[in-house]
Write a protein that holds these residues in place. Sequence first.
Motif, PDB file in Angstrom:
ATOM      1  N   CYS A   1     -13.750  -9.046   3.344  1.00  0.00           N
ATOM      2  CA  CYS A   1     -12.270  -7.649   3.345  1.00  0.00           C
ATOM      3  C   CYS A   1     -11.095  -8.402   4.175  1.00  0.00           C
ATOM      4  O   CYS A   1     -10.507  -8.497   4.928  1.00  0.00           O
TER       5      CYS A   1
ATOM      6  N   CYS B   1      -8.876  -6.665   4.487  1.00  0.00           N
ATOM      7  CA  CYS B   1      -8.278  -4.418   5.666  1.00  0.00           C
ATOM      8  C   CYS B   1      -7.613  -5.287   6.506  1.00  0.00           C
ATOM      9  O   CYS B   1      -7.172  -4.629   7.441  1.00  0.00           O
ATOM     10  N   SER B   2      -6.835  -6.574   6.698  1.00  0.00           N
ATOM     11  CA  SER B   2      -6.526  -6.951   8.119  1.00  0.00           C
ATOM     12  C   SER B   2      -4.798  -6.103   7.185  1.00  0.00           C
ATOM     13  O   SER B   2      -4.364  -6.189   6.703  1.00  0.00           O
ATOM     14  N   THR B   3      -3.904  -6.066   8.583  1.00  0.00           N
ATOM     15  CA  THR B   3      -3.088  -5.957   9.014  1.00  0.00           C
ATOM     16  C   THR B   3      -2.080  -6.920   8.273  1.00  0.00           C
ATOM     17  O   THR B   3      -2.413  -7.856   8.009  1.00  0.00           O
TER      18      THR B   3
ATOM     19  N   SER C   1     -10.418   3.986   2.567  1.00  0.00           N
ATOM     20  CA  SER C   1      -9.500   3.851   4.158  1.00  0.00           C
ATOM     21  C   SER C   1      -8.822   2.543   4.584  1.00  0.00           C
ATOM     22  O   SER C   1      -7.981   2.681   5.703  1.00  0.00           O
ATOM     23  N   CYS C   2      -9.081   1.453   4.049  1.00  0.00           N
ATOM     24  CA  CYS C   2      -8.420   0.449   4.741  1.00  0.00           C
ATOM     25  C   CYS C   2      -6.982   0.185   4.247  1.00  0.00           C
ATOM     26  O   CYS C   2      -6.249  -0.462   4.522  1.00  0.00           O
TER      27      CYS C   2
ATOM     28  N   GLY D   1      -5.410   2.594   6.346  1.00  0.00           N
ATOM     29  CA  GLY D   1      -5.105   2.139   7.629  1.00  0.00           C
ATOM     30  C   GLY D   1      -4.090   1.014   7.160  1.00  0.00           C
ATOM     31  O   GLY D   1      -2.927   1.587   8.174  1.00  0.00           O
ATOM     32  N   ARG D   2      -3.581   0.342   6.046  1.00  0.00           N
ATOM     33  CA  ARG D   2      -2.303  -0.878   6.600  1.00  0.00           C
ATOM     34  C   ARG D   2      -1.572  -0.151   5.900  1.00  0.00           C
ATOM     35  O   ARG D   2      -0.021  -0.492   7.236  1.00  0.00           O
TER      36      ARG D   2
ATOM     37  N   ASP E   1       0.579  -1.157   0.311  1.00  0.00           N
ATOM     38  CA  ASP E   1       0.413   0.040   0.224  1.00  0.00           C
ATOM     39  C   ASP E   1       0.744   1.208   0.014  1.00  0.00           C
ATOM     40  O   ASP E   1       0.266   2.355   0.461  1.00  0.00           O
TER      41      ASP E   1
ATOM     42  N   THR F   1      -8.432  -0.970  10.695  1.00  0.00           N
ATOM     43  CA  THR F   1      -8.425  -1.358  10.057  1.00  0.00           C
ATOM     44  C   THR F   1      -9.233  -2.984  10.129  1.00  0.00           C
ATOM     45  O   THR F   1     -10.174  -3.482   9.721  1.00  0.00           O
TER      46      THR F   1
ATOM     47  N   GLU G   1      -4.006   0.141  13.523  1.00  0.00           N
ATOM     48  CA  GLU G   1      -4.279  -1.143  13.067  1.00  0.00           C
ATOM     49  C   GLU G   1      -5.818  -1.505  13.592  1.00  0.00           C
ATOM     50  O   GLU G   1      -6.681  -2.363  13.648  1.00  0.00           O
TER      51      GLU G   1
END
Length: 459
Positions: A453, A456-458, A287-288, A291-292, A233, A439, A436
């Motif tokens: 999603c 969306c996890s880190t 947004s994810c 955040g990542r 990202d 997300t 974190e």
Amino acid sequence: MTTATDAEGTQQATMQLCYAAAAGDCLKVKALLSQKCDPTRGDYGGKTPLHIACANTTDGQEVVRVLLEHGAEVNVTDNLGQTPMDACRQDIASRAGSFAVKAMLQEHGAKLQREEIESRARASCLQQHKARAGLVNLQYWQKQIGKTLKSAVHLANWKGTVVVVKCAKMHQSNMVLGLHYLVKNLRKSRSLMGASPKRAYGEEDDDSEVSEADITEELLHEIQLLASLRHPDVVLFLGACLHPNYPIMFVSEFMGGGDLEHFMCNMREKHQVAAWKPPLWRMVDWSCAIGRALAFLHGFAVPIVHRDLKPLNLLLTKNLDLKMTDFGISKMMSTMENEQHTMTGGVGSYLYMAPEVVRYEEYNEKVDVYSYGLIMYYISSGKRPFHHITLDPEVILQQYCQKKEPRPLISDCPKILRGVIEPCWQTDKFLRPSAEEITVQLGAVAASRGASCDSCSTM
């Protein structure tokens, strides 16, 4: 054996010396040094009296001279990695004083920023030896796609791939020579590293003067940081030219969708509406991604604070995947235990600045979270933050300085996202969630809507 009382006395003497240096009180500095006060010790932020005196070049030139005569170290770094030379360059009140202090520092062995960064770059294998680098098939296209006060961004072709070349904005003749050098001697990294073209495709008004030293410092800082970053990202960095006879430049991937700010503007014009916003799944996806990237930066043992997070620094691929860019003014925090620092005033873009930045207060990585919340507001509402108060960012700055706490209208956002966005702009920075945590919340939102999603996890 050193006792607690001795340590406390030493720290108190150090603080007194720092205060005297900040005030430009040469007599007080001399008196403290005569009492064997150590000029090499730093305050809680690692700043030595020399750091502080160099930042005060209007009144501090004589203090700098005295500290140097008493053995102050010229290449020592504070907790943010800043040297006394860096502190000197941040001063804009007295150019003549700044030049005089720089000259004194260099006479005592201070390294120029370019020399220091190139040394570190070679040590970390950012650059290969010229003989091993070979010729790079980089064809320069005479097309500028963006500019800032400090750099110009051009399209090029590298081994059949469209890339972006970001060049230090110096004299045009030097620019041409630099591009010629880059064609023949681009020094590639041995591994692909995360990166950024600064404000790559958005343009800013070129209405103020910036010195070549400032240009050099920021680009070299960015290249140095990119050497340690790689994340899906974050815009991909491909190589750099650091030859001392040419403008600094580096190559990164081309993001065909442009920056988020101009994309949103173009969509408003296309649909002839005052406020355009993407579908919910796209809001969550973008947004994810932010955040990542933030979780990655903040997750280092020495956290990295972006400090200039805004829609112009979020770029889109041709498929509208979002990536973060522009690390020119980012900073590495010292440790999580020593997590508070004072931000340099004026850093970042006004509209997305956290209140503690405007007020010159202590800060941590949560300044990025505040900006993140405002960006999510912008994405999910299609409206600029604080539009209900003013369209002038300086009005918001003035309210912050008056200890007021203006906030966007959370009612403009979809109900399902309000509980994620609103905590990001908590007045108490310690109550703001981590990137974190955000997300994870966004992943739950996606799941509640029946969408997958996993991304969306880190990482």
